[in-house]
Write a protein that holds these residues in place. Structure first.
Motif, PDB file in Angstrom:
ATOM      1  N   GLY A  30      32.395  45.578  42.000  1.00 49.62           N
ATOM      2  CA  GLY A  30      32.044  44.791  43.154  1.00 49.62           C
ATOM      3  C   GLY A  30      31.487  43.487  42.620  1.00 49.62           C
ATOM      4  O   GLY A  30      31.047  43.407  41.481  1.00 49.62           O
ATOM      5  N   THR A  31      31.423  42.463  43.449  1.00 51.91           N
ATOM      6  CA  THR A  31      30.921  41.162  43.020  1.00 51.91           C
ATOM      7  C   THR A  31      30.544  40.336  44.232  1.00 51.91           C
ATOM      8  O   THR A  31      31.072  40.535  45.332  1.00 51.91           O
ATOM      9  CB  THR A  31      31.969  40.405  42.190  1.00 51.91           C
ATOM     10  OG1 THR A  31      31.417  39.156  41.744  1.00 51.91           O
ATOM     11  CG2 THR A  31      33.222  40.111  43.016  1.00 51.91           C
ATOM     12  N   ASP A  32      29.622  39.401  44.025  1.00 46.95           N
ATOM     13  CA  ASP A  32      29.296  38.386  45.028  1.00 46.95           C
ATOM     14  C   ASP A  32      29.538  36.981  44.470  1.00 46.95           C
ATOM     15  O   ASP A  32      29.107  35.997  45.064  1.00 46.95           O
ATOM     16  CB  ASP A  32      27.834  38.524  45.470  1.00 46.95           C
ATOM     17  CG  ASP A  32      27.605  39.730  46.363  1.00 46.95           C
ATOM     18  OD1 ASP A  32      28.210  39.786  47.447  1.00 46.95           O
ATOM     19  OD2 ASP A  32      26.827  40.634  45.985  1.00 46.95           O
ATOM     20  N   ASP A  33      30.248  36.897  43.364  1.00 46.40           N
ATOM     21  CA  ASP A  33      30.443  35.637  42.647  1.00 46.40           C
ATOM     22  C   ASP A  33      31.746  34.973  43.100  1.00 46.40           C
ATOM     23  O   ASP A  33      32.836  35.529  42.893  1.00 46.40           O
ATOM     24  CB  ASP A  33      30.487  35.925  41.147  1.00 46.40           C
ATOM     25  CG  ASP A  33      30.553  34.661  40.301  1.00 46.40           C
ATOM     26  OD1 ASP A  33      30.936  33.597  40.820  1.00 46.40           O
ATOM     27  OD2 ASP A  33      30.228  34.750  39.104  1.00 46.40           O
ATOM     28  N   PRO A  34      31.690  33.780  43.706  1.00 47.73           N
ATOM     29  CA  PRO A  34      32.902  33.097  44.157  1.00 47.73           C
ATOM     30  C   PRO A  34      33.913  32.835  43.038  1.00 47.73           C
ATOM     31  O   PRO A  34      35.124  32.824  43.288  1.00 47.73           O
ATOM     32  CB  PRO A  34      32.378  31.776  44.739  1.00 47.73           C
ATOM     33  CG  PRO A  34      30.972  32.069  45.135  1.00 47.73           C
ATOM     34  CD  PRO A  34      30.473  33.047  44.107  1.00 47.73           C
ATOM     35  N   VAL A  35      33.432  32.617  41.815  1.00 44.25           N
ATOM     36  CA  VAL A  35      34.355  32.403  40.690  1.00 44.25           C
ATOM     37  C   VAL A  35      35.147  33.680  40.418  1.00 44.25           C
ATOM     38  O   VAL A  35      36.352  33.641  40.151  1.00 44.25           O
ATOM     39  CB  VAL A  35      33.581  31.959  39.434  1.00 44.25           C
ATOM     40  CG1 VAL A  35      34.526  31.863  38.244  1.00 44.25           C
ATOM     41  CG2 VAL A  35      32.888  30.621  39.682  1.00 44.25           C
ATOM     42  N   VAL A  36      34.490  34.813  40.513  1.00 46.69           N
ATOM     43  CA  VAL A  36      35.168  36.090  40.319  1.00 46.69           C
ATOM     44  C   VAL A  36      36.134  36.363  41.475  1.00 46.69           C
ATOM     45  O   VAL A  36      37.230  36.894  41.270  1.00 46.69           O
ATOM     46  CB  VAL A  36      34.147  37.231  40.162  1.00 46.69           C
ATOM     47  CG1 VAL A  36      34.856  38.570  39.997  1.00 46.69           C
ATOM     48  CG2 VAL A  36      33.250  36.967  38.965  1.00 46.69           C
ATOM     49  N   PHE A  37      35.745  36.000  42.694  1.00 52.40           N
ATOM     50  CA  PHE A  37      36.674  36.138  43.829  1.00 52.40           C
ATOM     51  C   PHE A  37      38.004  35.464  43.503  1.00 52.40           C
ATOM     52  O   PHE A  37      39.071  36.041  43.704  1.00 52.40           O
ATOM     53  CB  PHE A  37      36.115  35.476  45.094  1.00 52.40           C
ATOM     54  CG  PHE A  37      34.864  36.070  45.664  1.00 52.40           C
ATOM     55  CD1 PHE A  37      34.486  37.378  45.384  1.00 52.40           C
ATOM     56  CD2 PHE A  37      34.063  35.315  46.500  1.00 52.40           C
ATOM     57  CE1 PHE A  37      33.332  37.912  45.927  1.00 52.40           C
ATOM     58  CE2 PHE A  37      32.914  35.840  47.052  1.00 52.40           C
ATOM     59  CZ  PHE A  37      32.532  37.139  46.767  1.00 52.40           C
ATOM     60  N   GLU A  38      37.922  34.236  43.009  1.00 47.89           N
ATOM     61  CA  GLU A  38      39.133  33.470  42.716  1.00 47.89           C
ATOM     62  C   GLU A  38      39.986  34.185  41.676  1.00 47.89           C
ATOM     63  O   GLU A  38      41.214  34.292  41.829  1.00 47.89           O
ATOM     64  CB  GLU A  38      38.757  32.068  42.230  1.00 47.89           C
ATOM     65  CG  GLU A  38      39.954  31.167  42.015  1.00 47.89           C
ATOM     66  CD  GLU A  38      39.562  29.721  41.772  1.00 47.89           C
ATOM     67  OE1 GLU A  38      40.482  28.882  41.680  1.00 47.89           O
ATOM     68  OE2 GLU A  38      38.355  29.428  41.680  1.00 47.89           O
ATOM     69  N   THR A  39      39.354  34.708  40.642  1.00 44.53           N
ATOM     70  CA  THR A  39      40.086  35.443  39.607  1.00 44.53           C
ATOM     71  C   THR A  39      40.760  36.673  40.190  1.00 44.53           C
ATOM     72  O   THR A  39      41.939  36.946  39.914  1.00 44.53           O
ATOM     73  CB  THR A  39      39.136  35.861  38.478  1.00 44.53           C
ATOM     74  OG1 THR A  39      38.564  34.689  37.881  1.00 44.53           O
ATOM     75  CG2 THR A  39      39.869  36.661  37.413  1.00 44.53           C
ATOM     76  N   LEU A  40      40.039  37.424  40.990  1.00 45.24           N
ATOM     77  CA  LEU A  40      40.594  38.650  41.572  1.00 45.24           C
ATOM     78  C   LEU A  40      41.812  38.357  42.444  1.00 45.24           C
ATOM     79  O   LEU A  40      42.842  39.039  42.345  1.00 45.24           O
ATOM     80  CB  LEU A  40      39.522  39.375  42.391  1.00 45.24           C
ATOM     81  CG  LEU A  40      38.346  39.945  41.602  1.00 45.24           C
ATOM     82  CD1 LEU A  40      37.276  40.465  42.549  1.00 45.24           C
ATOM     83  CD2 LEU A  40      38.797  41.055  40.657  1.00 45.24           C
TER      84      LEU A  40
END
Length: 249
Positions: free
Chosen positions: A207-217
């Motif tokens: 799980g994540t709340d990081d917008p940078v990680v959202f983009e990667t996913l």
């Protein structure tokens, strides 16, 4: 049903008491595409929402959920631990939560029990006409119980094995509908997503709340990140071409 978006982990748990009606209403208000919730049995076999095996962390009580009756659980305050404005919030029943949910979001129901729990939850979803949107996040025993109640119930395979290629293969082989990847993000996720999508399987990530990680996913092809701060995540949704859900009841 949404093809991709954000999943409110235990509702809007960053700002509201997790697994409660206020948390779910907030997730709906901000336009969540999926809501995750945890279900287990009380001592008298009520289907109650609670993540932990005990009530100690998220209520003013103590003891194992499985040792407390529904009446005893309902007398607990499940909101004040988060903020005084939630004082008096009760532990909800699964049936109560289903009644307030729209019909056009995913319901990610994580089962905290074995065969009998899987059977009971699947039967309730059939009775309430929610099998088009609700899926059970299960390990093997609860999956077997659910299948005894319903051959059509949607399944998220939570038997993670090593968490890698064998988990993907097992999910495809069992004919599951969802998978939940987690932890370190690898380039191989793109191949996993392609193989899973070819079989009609949607890919969650915890799980994540990081917008940078959202983009990667999303670049790797994953569908639904589980987030604790759903309000903040939804502010990022438009950046990824994802519209907020307008509830349909």
């Amino acid at each position: 049903m949404p093809d991709k978006g954000f999943c409110a982990h235990r509702g809007a748990m960053a700002t509201h008491p997790e697994n409660t009606i206020p948390a779910f209403l907030e997730a709906l208000r901000v336009g969540a595409h999926m809501i995750e919730l945890d279900v287990q049995f009380s001592r008298d076999s009520a289907l109650v929402l609670m993540h932990d095996a005990t009530v100690d962390r998220t209520t003013n009580g103590t003891g194992a959920v499985a040792d407390l009756t529904l009446s005893e659980l309902r007398n607990l305050d499940a909101g004040s631990w988060k903020d005084s404005r939630f004082a008096g919030t009760q532990i909800p029943l699964l049936e109560e939560v289903l009644q307030l949910m729209p019909r056009n979001i995913w319901l990610n129901i994580h089962l905290r029990g074995g065969q009998s729990l899987g059977y009971s939850v699947a039967r309730l979803l059939e009775e309430k006409g929610r099998t088009h949107q609700a899926f059970l996040a299960v390990q093997e025993q609860s999956r077997l119980g659910a299948r005894k109640a319903s051959e059509s119930i949607l399944i998220c395979n939570m038997e993670r094995l090593s968490g890698g290629e064998d988990y993907v293969a097992a999910t495809i082989n069992m004919g599951a509908n969802f998978i939940q990847l987690r932890g370190e993000i690898f380039p191989e996720f793109k191949d996993y997503a392609r193989m899973l999508h070819e079989k009609g399987i949607k890919v969650n990530y915890f799980g994540t709340d990081d917008p940078v990680v959202f983009e990667t996913l999303f670049e790797l092809g994953l569908d639904f990140p589980l987030v604790n701060d759903i309000a903040a995540a939804m502010k990022q949704a438009e950046k990824f071409g994802i519209k907020r859900i307008k509830p349909i009841y």
